[in-house]
Design a protein around this motif. Sequence first.
Motif, PDB file in Angstrom:
ATOM      1  N   GLY A 136       0.796  -1.206   0.000  1.00 41.98           N
ATOM      2  CA  GLY A 136       0.000   0.000   0.000  1.00 41.98           C
ATOM      3  C   GLY A 136       0.837   1.268   0.000  1.00 41.98           C
ATOM      4  N   PRO A 137       0.200   2.433   0.289  1.00 43.71           N
ATOM      5  CA  PRO A 137       0.909   3.721   0.213  1.00 43.71           C
ATOM      6  C   PRO A 137       1.861   3.929   1.399  1.00 43.71           C
ATOM      7  CG  PRO A 137      -1.353   4.060   0.919  1.00 43.71           C
ATOM      8  CD  PRO A 137      -1.238   2.606   0.600  1.00 43.71           C
ATOM      9  N   TRP A 138       3.044   4.493   1.080  1.00 42.47           N
ATOM     10  CA  TRP A 138       4.056   4.844   2.073  1.00 42.47           C
ATOM     11  C   TRP A 138       4.588   6.225   1.723  1.00 42.47           C
ATOM     12  CZ3 TRP A 138       6.302   1.375   5.910  1.00 42.47           C
ATOM     13  CH2 TRP A 138       5.674   0.133   5.970  1.00 42.47           C
ATOM     14  N   VAL A 139       5.337   6.799   2.674  1.00 37.92           N
ATOM     15  CA  VAL A 139       5.942   8.115   2.486  1.00 37.92           C
ATOM     16  C   VAL A 139       7.436   7.983   2.761  1.00 37.92           C
ATOM     17  CG1 VAL A 139       6.012  10.524   3.221  1.00 37.92           C
ATOM     18  CG2 VAL A 139       3.823   9.312   3.145  1.00 37.92           C
ATOM     19  N   GLU A 140       8.242   8.497   1.842  1.00 37.62           N
ATOM     20  CA  GLU A 140       9.696   8.497   2.037  1.00 37.62           C
ATOM     21  C   GLU A 140      10.097   9.680   2.902  1.00 37.62           C
ATOM     22  OE1 GLU A 140      13.862   8.542  -0.567  1.00 37.62           O
ATOM     23  OE2 GLU A 140      11.900   8.535  -1.568  1.00 37.62           O
ATOM     24  N   LEU A 141      10.915   9.426   3.926  1.00 41.22           N
ATOM     25  CA  LEU A 141      11.370  10.444   4.859  1.00 41.22           C
ATOM     26  C   LEU A 141      12.826  10.772   4.602  1.00 41.22           C
ATOM     27  CD1 LEU A 141       9.776   9.159   8.198  1.00 41.22           C
ATOM     28  CD2 LEU A 141       8.790  10.711   6.502  1.00 41.22           C
ATOM     29  N   ASP A 142      13.195  11.999   4.940  1.00 41.06           N
ATOM     30  CA  ASP A 142      14.585  12.421   4.838  1.00 41.06           C
ATOM     31  C   ASP A 142      15.394  11.761   5.950  1.00 41.06           C
ATOM     32  OD1 ASP A 142      16.858  14.633   5.557  1.00 41.06           O
ATOM     33  OD2 ASP A 142      16.386  14.578   3.422  1.00 41.06           O
ATOM     34  N   ASN A 143      16.593  11.320   5.631  1.00 43.85           N
ATOM     35  CA  ASN A 143      17.397  10.598   6.620  1.00 43.85           C
ATOM     36  C   ASN A 143      17.861  11.486   7.759  1.00 43.85           C
ATOM     37  OD1 ASN A 143      17.130   8.337   5.094  1.00 43.85           O
ATOM     38  ND2 ASN A 143      19.159   8.455   4.144  1.00 43.85           N
ATOM     39  N   ALA A 144      18.035  12.780   7.513  1.00 38.92           N
ATOM     40  CA  ALA A 144      18.568  13.672   8.547  1.00 38.92           C
ATOM     41  C   ALA A 144      17.458  14.340   9.351  1.00 38.92           C
ATOM     42  CB  ALA A 144      19.469  14.726   7.910  1.00 38.92           C
ATOM     43  N   THR A 145      16.426  14.858   8.647  1.00 38.07           N
ATOM     44  CA  THR A 145      15.397  15.648   9.339  1.00 38.07           C
ATOM     45  C   THR A 145      14.095  14.888   9.543  1.00 38.07           C
ATOM     46  OG1 THR A 145      14.639  16.538   7.220  1.00 38.07           O
ATOM     47  CG2 THR A 145      16.384  17.746   8.364  1.00 38.07           C
ATOM     48  N   TYR A 146      13.973  13.687   8.937  1.00 38.79           N
ATOM     49  CA  TYR A 146      12.742  12.893   9.022  1.00 38.79           C
ATOM     50  C   TYR A 146      11.524  13.643   8.458  1.00 38.79           C
ATOM     51  CZ  TYR A 146      15.585  10.079  12.163  1.00 38.79           C
ATOM     52  OH  TYR A 146      16.595   9.326  12.709  1.00 38.79           O
ATOM     53  N   ARG A 164       9.220  13.516   2.016  1.00 37.67           N
ATOM     54  CA  ARG A 164       9.773  13.934   0.733  1.00 37.67           C
ATOM     55  C   ARG A 164       8.801  13.646  -0.414  1.00 37.67           C
ATOM     56  NH1 ARG A 164      15.722  11.677  -0.030  1.00 37.67           N
ATOM     57  NH2 ARG A 164      15.409  12.921  -1.931  1.00 37.67           N
ATOM     58  N   ARG A 165       8.324  12.413  -0.537  1.00 38.69           N
ATOM     59  CA  ARG A 165       7.412  12.084  -1.628  1.00 38.69           C
ATOM     60  C   ARG A 165       6.638  10.827  -1.256  1.00 38.69           C
ATOM     61  NH1 ARG A 165      11.470   9.759  -6.313  1.00 38.69           N
ATOM     62  NH2 ARG A 165      12.871   8.592  -4.920  1.00 38.69           N
ATOM     63  N   ALA A 166       5.543  10.628  -1.971  1.00 38.63           N
ATOM     64  CA  ALA A 166       4.665   9.481  -1.731  1.00 38.63           C
ATOM     65  C   ALA A 166       5.175   8.282  -2.518  1.00 38.63           C
ATOM     66  CB  ALA A 166       3.233   9.823  -2.130  1.00 38.63           C
ATOM     67  N   MET A 167       5.174   7.109  -1.879  1.00 40.79           N
ATOM     68  CA  MET A 167       5.689   5.895  -2.492  1.00 40.79           C
ATOM     69  C   MET A 167       4.691   4.763  -2.267  1.00 40.79           C
ATOM     70  SD  MET A 167       8.601   7.255  -3.394  1.00 40.79           S
ATOM     71  CE  MET A 167       9.567   5.869  -3.956  1.00 40.79           C
ATOM     72  N   GLN A 168       4.947   3.640  -2.926  1.00 38.18           N
ATOM     73  CA  GLN A 168       4.173   2.419  -2.723  1.00 38.18           C
ATOM     74  C   GLN A 168       5.141   1.241  -2.814  1.00 38.18           C
ATOM     75  OE1 GLN A 168       0.482   2.363  -4.733  1.00 38.18           O
ATOM     76  NE2 GLN A 168      -0.054   0.271  -4.145  1.00 38.18           N
ATOM     77  N   ASP A 180      -7.953   6.373 -19.529  1.00 44.83           N
ATOM     78  CA  ASP A 180      -9.315   5.902 -19.364  1.00 44.83           C
ATOM     79  C   ASP A 180     -10.023   6.759 -18.333  1.00 44.83           C
ATOM     80  OD1 ASP A 180     -11.609   4.542 -19.386  1.00 44.83           O
ATOM     81  OD2 ASP A 180     -10.798   2.638 -18.601  1.00 44.83           O
ATOM     82  N   ALA A 181     -11.291   7.128 -18.607  1.00 51.99           N
ATOM     83  CA  ALA A 181     -12.031   7.985 -17.672  1.00 51.99           C
ATOM     84  C   ALA A 181     -12.256   7.302 -16.342  1.00 51.99           C
ATOM     85  CB  ALA A 181     -13.373   8.390 -18.303  1.00 51.99           C
ATOM     86  N   ARG A 182     -12.335   5.959 -16.401  1.00 51.04           N
ATOM     87  CA  ARG A 182     -12.544   5.236 -15.154  1.00 51.04           C
ATOM     88  C   ARG A 182     -11.253   4.931 -14.423  1.00 51.04           C
ATOM     89  NH1 ARG A 182     -15.749   0.262 -17.548  1.00 51.04           N
ATOM     90  NH2 ARG A 182     -14.038   0.540 -19.049  1.00 51.04           N
ATOM     91  N   GLY A 183     -10.106   5.192 -15.037  1.00 50.59           N
ATOM     92  CA  GLY A 183      -8.827   4.892 -14.404  1.00 50.59           C
ATOM     93  C   GLY A 183      -8.480   5.893 -13.329  1.00 50.59           C
ATOM     94  N   PRO A 184      -7.536   5.523 -12.454  1.00 52.58           N
ATOM     95  CA  PRO A 184      -7.121   6.416 -11.366  1.00 52.58           C
ATOM     96  C   PRO A 184      -6.324   7.594 -11.903  1.00 52.58           C
ATOM     97  CG  PRO A 184      -5.754   4.460 -11.394  1.00 52.58           C
ATOM     98  CD  PRO A 184      -6.820   4.238 -12.423  1.00 52.58           C
ATOM     99  N   MET A 185      -6.376   8.696 -11.150  1.00 57.75           N
ATOM    100  CA  MET A 185      -5.644   9.894 -11.534  1.00 57.75           C
ATOM    101  C   MET A 185      -4.179   9.857 -11.094  1.00 57.75           C
ATOM    102  SD  MET A 185      -7.766  11.583 -13.219  1.00 57.75           S
ATOM    103  CE  MET A 185      -6.822  13.093 -13.388  1.00 57.75           C
ATOM    104  N   ILE A 186      -3.776   8.807 -10.408  1.00 61.09           N
ATOM    105  CA  ILE A 186      -2.391   8.670  -9.927  1.00 61.09           C
ATOM    106  C   ILE A 186      -1.775   7.452 -10.610  1.00 61.09           C
ATOM    107  CG2 ILE A 186      -0.932   8.236  -7.931  1.00 61.09           C
ATOM    108  CD1 ILE A 186      -2.997   9.661  -6.223  1.00 61.09           C
ATOM    109  N   LYS A 187      -0.594   7.633 -11.128  1.00 56.58           N
ATOM    110  CA  LYS A 187       0.125   6.527 -11.757  1.00 56.58           C
ATOM    111  C   LYS A 187       1.334   6.145 -10.901  1.00 56.58           C
ATOM    112  CE  LYS A 187       3.220   9.241 -14.712  1.00 56.58           C
ATOM    113  NZ  LYS A 187       3.726   9.434 -16.083  1.00 56.58           N
ATOM    114  N   LEU A 188       1.733   4.889 -11.000  1.00 58.51           N
ATOM    115  CA  LEU A 188       2.874   4.344 -10.256  1.00 58.51           C
ATOM    116  C   LEU A 188       4.044   4.150 -11.213  1.00 58.51           C
ATOM    117  CD1 LEU A 188       1.034   1.649  -8.088  1.00 58.51           C
ATOM    118  CD2 LEU A 188       1.669   3.977  -7.431  1.00 58.51           C
ATOM    119  N   VAL A 189       5.216   4.634 -10.789  1.00 59.94           N
ATOM    120  CA  VAL A 189       6.440   4.523 -11.588  1.00 59.94           C
ATOM    121  C   VAL A 189       7.489   3.823 -10.738  1.00 59.94           C
ATOM    122  CG1 VAL A 189       8.226   5.752 -12.873  1.00 59.94           C
ATOM    123  CG2 VAL A 189       5.881   6.638 -12.824  1.00 59.94           C
TER     124      VAL A 189
END
Length: 674
Positions: free
Chosen positions: A275-285, A288-292, A315-324
């Motif tokens: 599922g969805p995760w968030v990448e944190l900065d190693n120094a300041t926590y 940074r960006r949304a991940m999966q 597709d109109a029924r497809g999600p507005m977010i893509k995974l790379v």
Amino acid sequence: MSEERSKISLRSGKKRRPGRPVISAPKQISGPMPQDASLTGAPPLVPDAIPRPRLRPPPMAGGKTSDLVKQRYSTRFNNLPADFDAMTPPMPPMPSIAQYEKRERQRSPSSRRGAAPAIDIKALRDPNLVPDQYVSAALGDATDDQIRDFENSLRKLKNRAATDLQSNILQNRTQFIKISKEAEKLKAEMRALRSLMAELKTNTTALRAASMKNGEPASISSGGHTGLSKRDKRSSVADRSALWNSQMQALYKNVEGSQKFLPNTPGRHVVQNAGPWVELDNATYKSRRAMQIFLLNDHLLIASRKKRKADAPSDARGPMIKLVADRCWSLLDIEVVDMPGNAESSGGRNKLADAIMIRGGGHESFIYRTEKQEADEKKTLLLNVRKAVEQLRKGLRSEMEASNKAKETINYFASRDPGLLQKTELLETLSDIKDMLIEVDGKQQNLRWVESQMDELDIDIALQKSGPAVERVEKLKALARGLRGNAVAQDFINFKVEERAAKLAGIIIRELECTHSAQTKTRDNVSWLTSLGFEDRARAAYLAARTGLIHKRARQCIFQGDLHLYIWQLSFVYFTIIHNTVQTFQSCFPPPMMSACVKWAKEEVETFNRILSRQLSSTDRGGPVWTQCMERAKEHAKKLSAVGLDFMNLVGQDMGSTPKSPGGVIVPVGLGLA
């Protein structure tokens, strides 16, 4: 006069005169004299060695005080030659002894007494070295002691080189054996890979047949499920492979660029979509960006979530977010660590309570935090990662065990023993057998165990450990005799053992020829050769060595005019060596071989008769010299009776058939035994 002198003094004179008294320069006595040396700077004059009478100067004006002053401050000089030049430079200084000592220290080591010339290792290693020139240059000025020291240094260098060569040979052989085993292990892994490829081909064929049976290929829905139910998919191995294949196709469709990191291979499947995760900065926590995160059975895939562009066709029924696909690691190359909860909080929320750290193989670390705090996404992911890593390690362990137990092929045996190529029938039989096991001490062993025993035998032969090598050969022969039900393994072991036994026998025979005079060593060598089955070669080598010893000792008997003494020495040498040979032969060889020793002794006595006939050809038969020589020869022949041989009648037999030498000259034994 004395009273007047006592009243006069320099001090009183100084008081009477207002000015300082002037002392005149020395006056010339017998000739012209240059200016004072102290004023001109000329070198001081050396007084003459010949004493001359002191001349008193003529009286001068000035009174008694001036006379006293001139006597006190004047100096007497010798007469100088007429050609004396005051401007002549001084004499050069005497040379110092230190420079001669320095020259002595700078001499070459070969010129000093007691110091041998140093050996140039680089010159000896030169392939274009000329020994005569090197010795002439090194020992041109050397003494006898220095030459002996140089010879001793060369011998030490030779012994050290021989020791290094032997150690290098042993080390290279050990490394060669180790590399050959590694190469065989690699071949087994390649065979395992080939079997996996064959299994993949079988599964693919079965999947294609199943899809054609249903009328259409398996389609992947947006949810990643196929047209068949999970129960039907798990009914067989082929159905499970089809399910995994559909999961990978869905992953390729939903995650852009995932096929670059994860090509479709047999057995690869998705274990968990974290599922969805968030990448944190190693120094300041900070976020940074949304991940999966996607967990597969052998890899961990990290995909970034990005918004689709408004003008992008979708597709109109497809999600507005893509995974790379962003990052992908092998599970065996990374470490997933649970981050401990931080005491500090931001807005009542713990930053690291729901975070994990991934440490890659390149000393990089990444921190990810789940967005579903209420669900146990982190615990589930950590548990699944641990299980997947354990399964991977278990699979690798089973593959290694399978490769170690893989069958021995024709290439393996042919590469280790080229002589096996001549056994065509044996090679064909080995290639047809899939797996060959033999029973050794109640345990099942394959032919690789036999090869390890052959390696240890080769090491013993290379180190010339004859005793352990013979014991190992006997053990392997007994093992081959016990394999009555496996004729192929029996022929294989016998072939390898016989090849090494012949090589070992050659080494022992060379040692027997060198140590035939020592009865203990001869007994050991003969017993080893008898155990190997080479008693005939041992007998022939021993008797040939004793024959050479008789000829060598007979040549050392020099004829100096006394025929009786010469025959006495010659007969003593022959019959003493024959006696010792028969005695050693009886203690070392089995009794059935004694006939060969008796035959050898008879041939040596006949050789002695030919020499005796040639030496006595210049004497009268039955004369005193002839009779005395024959008595000495028969007296020494009595020694053979101690070992059970009676050759008294054979000594001197057929003496009259040998013609005399021309001119009645006695032929020395050295010419007759050449």
